[in-house]
Write a protein that holds these residues in place. Sequence first.
Motif, PDB file in Angstrom:
ATOM      1  N   ILE A  39      63.805  23.591  40.747  1.00 58.16           N
ATOM      2  CA  ILE A  39      63.381  22.725  41.939  1.00 58.16           C
ATOM      3  C   ILE A  39      64.878  22.816  42.490  1.00 58.16           C
ATOM      4  CG2 ILE A  39      62.535  22.039  44.556  1.00 58.16           C
ATOM      5  CD1 ILE A  39      60.234  21.038  42.330  1.00 58.16           C
ATOM      6  N   CYS A  40      65.405  23.530  42.801  1.00 63.56           N
ATOM      7  CA  CYS A  40      66.838  23.469  43.440  1.00 63.56           C
ATOM      8  C   CYS A  40      67.371  22.370  44.701  1.00 63.56           C
ATOM      9  CB  CYS A  40      68.026  24.549  43.416  1.00 63.56           C
ATOM     10  SG  CYS A  40      69.921  24.354  43.739  1.00 63.56           S
ATOM     11  N   HIS A  41      68.889  21.581  44.992  1.00 63.89           N
ATOM     12  CA  HIS A  41      68.402  21.260  46.353  1.00 63.89           C
ATOM     13  C   HIS A  41      68.909  22.240  47.640  1.00 63.89           C
ATOM     14  CE1 HIS A  41      69.834  16.830  48.030  1.00 63.89           C
ATOM     15  NE2 HIS A  41      70.270  17.625  48.846  1.00 63.89           N
ATOM     16  N   THR A  42      68.763  23.261  46.357  1.00 66.98           N
ATOM     17  CA  THR A  42      69.248  24.422  47.827  1.00 66.98           C
ATOM     18  C   THR A  42      67.946  24.576  48.634  1.00 66.98           C
ATOM     19  OG1 THR A  42      70.769  25.254  47.035  1.00 66.98           O
ATOM     20  CG2 THR A  42      70.201  27.040  48.640  1.00 66.98           C
ATOM     21  N   ASP A  43      66.955  24.441  47.780  1.00 68.42           N
ATOM     22  CA  ASP A  43      65.220  24.586  48.400  1.00 68.42           C
ATOM     23  C   ASP A  43      64.987  23.889  48.962  1.00 68.42           C
ATOM     24  OD1 ASP A  43      64.540  26.787  46.683  1.00 68.42           O
ATOM     25  OD2 ASP A  43      64.646  25.539  44.953  1.00 68.42           O
ATOM     26  N   GLY A  61      62.083  29.016  46.472  1.00 67.02           N
ATOM     27  CA  GLY A  61      62.194  29.014  44.270  1.00 67.02           C
ATOM     28  C   GLY A  61      63.599  29.983  44.405  1.00 67.02           C
ATOM     29  N   HIS A  62      64.348  29.785  43.870  1.00 66.07           N
ATOM     30  CA  HIS A  62      65.233  30.577  43.478  1.00 66.07           C
ATOM     31  C   HIS A  62      65.456  30.140  41.974  1.00 66.07           C
ATOM     32  CE1 HIS A  62      67.378  27.712  44.517  1.00 66.07           C
ATOM     33  NE2 HIS A  62      68.316  28.108  43.807  1.00 66.07           N
ATOM     34  N   GLU A  63      65.444  29.853  41.439  1.00 66.93           N
ATOM     35  CA  GLU A  63      65.300  29.236  39.729  1.00 66.93           C
ATOM     36  C   GLU A  63      65.190  29.049  38.816  1.00 66.93           C
ATOM     37  OE1 GLU A  63      69.153  25.868  39.264  1.00 66.93           O
ATOM     38  OE2 GLU A  63      66.133  25.413  38.550  1.00 66.93           O
ATOM     39  N   GLY A 168      69.273  29.526  35.993  1.00 61.86           N
ATOM     40  CA  GLY A 168      68.763  30.444  37.313  1.00 61.86           C
ATOM     41  C   GLY A 168      69.361  30.549  38.191  1.00 61.86           C
ATOM     42  N   CYS A 169      69.721  29.197  38.300  1.00 64.45           N
ATOM     43  CA  CYS A 169      70.895  28.221  39.613  1.00 64.45           C
ATOM     44  C   CYS A 169      71.381  27.467  39.075  1.00 64.45           C
ATOM     45  CB  CYS A 169      70.081  28.412  40.440  1.00 64.45           C
ATOM     46  SG  CYS A 169      71.008  27.219  41.639  1.00 64.45           S
ATOM     47  N   GLY A 170      71.025  26.245  38.543  1.00 65.43           N
ATOM     48  CA  GLY A 170      72.020  25.064  38.094  1.00 65.43           C
ATOM     49  C   GLY A 170      72.769  25.597  36.972  1.00 65.43           C
TER      50      GLY A 170
HETATM   51 ZN    ZN Z   1      70.423  26.884  43.597  1.00 66.53          ZN
END
Ligand code: ZN
Length: 375
Positions: A39-43, A61-63, A168-170
Motif C-alpha cells: 500500500i503506497c502513499h499514492t493509493d 493498488g499498483h505495487e 513494483g513502486c517504492g
Molecule cells: Zn506508489
Amino acid sequence: MKTKAAVAIAAGRPLEISEVDLDGPRDGEVLVEIKATGICHTDEFTLSGADPEGLFPAILGHEGAGVVVDVGRGVTSVSKGDHVIPLYTPECRQCPSCLSRKTNLCTAIRATQGQGVMPDGTSRFSHDGDKIFHYMGCSTFSNFTVLPEIAVAKVDPAAPFDKICYVGCGVTTGVGAVLNTAKVEAGATAIVFGLGGIGLNVIQGLRLAGADMIVGVDINDDKKAWGERFGMTHFVNPREAGKDLVPHLVNMTKRGADQIGGADYTFDCTGNVAVMRQALEACHRGWGQSIIIGVAGAGQEISTRPFQLVTGRVWKGTAFGGARGRTDVPKIVDWYMAGKIQIDPMITHTLKLKEINKGFELMHEGKSIRSVVVY
Ligand code: ZN
Ligand code: NAD
Ligand code: AHE
C-alpha cells in the motif's frame, strides 16, 4: 471469472471488500493472480480525492507481484506460470519515448491508463454489470487482474512475492531516483525530506551510490532510527529547526574551502509543495540538484525565487525512479536476492485483504513503513 477485491467506491470512503467480475485477457493482455500487494502513499492520495485523475468506483493498488495464469492472443514475452511484477510505467520499447532513450515514461498506453481502462478503451472489471475502473493500469487490490503484456516485468521465480511486490513502486522509485535520475556520485552530500516508504529507499540508494553525508528530514522523530538503519548519517526534525530549516541544512552541509554549504542532491519524498521549495533551496549554489518524488494534490503548485535557478540549482522530477520497468525491475529483484539492497525490514505490517483499511490507518498514524496485503 469472479475475483475478491477491495473496491474504492468513492473518495474518502474506506475500501469495500467484495467479489467482482473480471473478464479474461484480450489480445496482447495477460491475466495475473496477484499474490501480494503493498500500500503506497499514492493509493491513499487517490482514495482521498486529491488526485485530479482519480476515478470511482475503482480498484486501486499498483505495487504487486504475482503469477501469470492466462495469456491473450499474440502475447510472446511471458507465459503461464511466469512470476511477474505489474508496471504502472510500462515499457513498450517501440513508442517515441521508449526509443528516445531519454525517459522511462512510455507513452504507448498512458492515455487509456489515466482514464481507468485497458488500451482498447474498456474495463475488465465490473460488479452487477456496472463498470469498475482500473487504476494506474495495475489494480493490485484485486486477487486477479488483467494487464497489457508491456506492463509486466518477468522476475526470478525464487523471489518471495510478499517482499518483491514493493519493487513494483517504492523500492524502484527510491533507489532509481538516486541512480537513474540524480545519478549521484560517490562522496556526494544529500538531504532526503520524508523518511517513509520512498525516502528510506532513497537513503539505501544513496548508500549504494557511495554518498558521504546523508541527512534525513522528518517531522516524526521515530524516523531517525529508521533512517540510520539504511545509511542516514544525520537527522533533522523541522519542528525543532523552525523557520530556519533551510539555513540550518545549508550550514550543516558546509564543506570545502568556500564554506558555501547546501547539498549536492536533495530529494522530496513528502508530496508537500512547501517542502519541495525547502528541498530546492537547501541545494548547493551552482550545481545542487533537487529531485521531486512526492505527488501533490490537485491545484497545488511549486514556487521559488527564479534566482535560485539562475544561480545554478536544478529542479527535476522522477516517476518510478526513472526505471524502464521490463528491463530494470528484474535487475532490482536480483539485487534484493543477492543481498545488495534490503526490503524485509521495511515491510512492517503484513495484512489479509479484509484488513486492508488498517494499512491506510497505519500510514495515517505514521506507524508503518510499508504494509503488504497477502492474498
Ligand atoms: Zn506508489
Ligand atoms: P509515507 O507516508 O510512507 O512517507 C511520508 C513521510 O513524509 C512520512 O515519514 C512523514 O512523516 C514525512 N513528512 C510529512 N510531512 C513532512 C514535512 N513537512 N517535512 C518532512 N517530512 C514530512 O509516503 P511514501 O509512500 O514514502 O510516499 C512519499 C511520496 O512519494 C508521496 O507523495 C507519494 O505519493 C509519492 N510517490 C511518488 C512516486 C513517483 O514515482 N514519483 C512513487 C511512489 C510514491
Ligand atoms: N495522477 C496524478 C499524478 C500521480 C503521479 O505523479 N504518479 C506517478 C507515480 S506515483 C506512484 O506511487 C507517476 O508515475 N507519474 C507519471 C505519470 O505518467 O502518471 C496527477 O496529478 O494527475
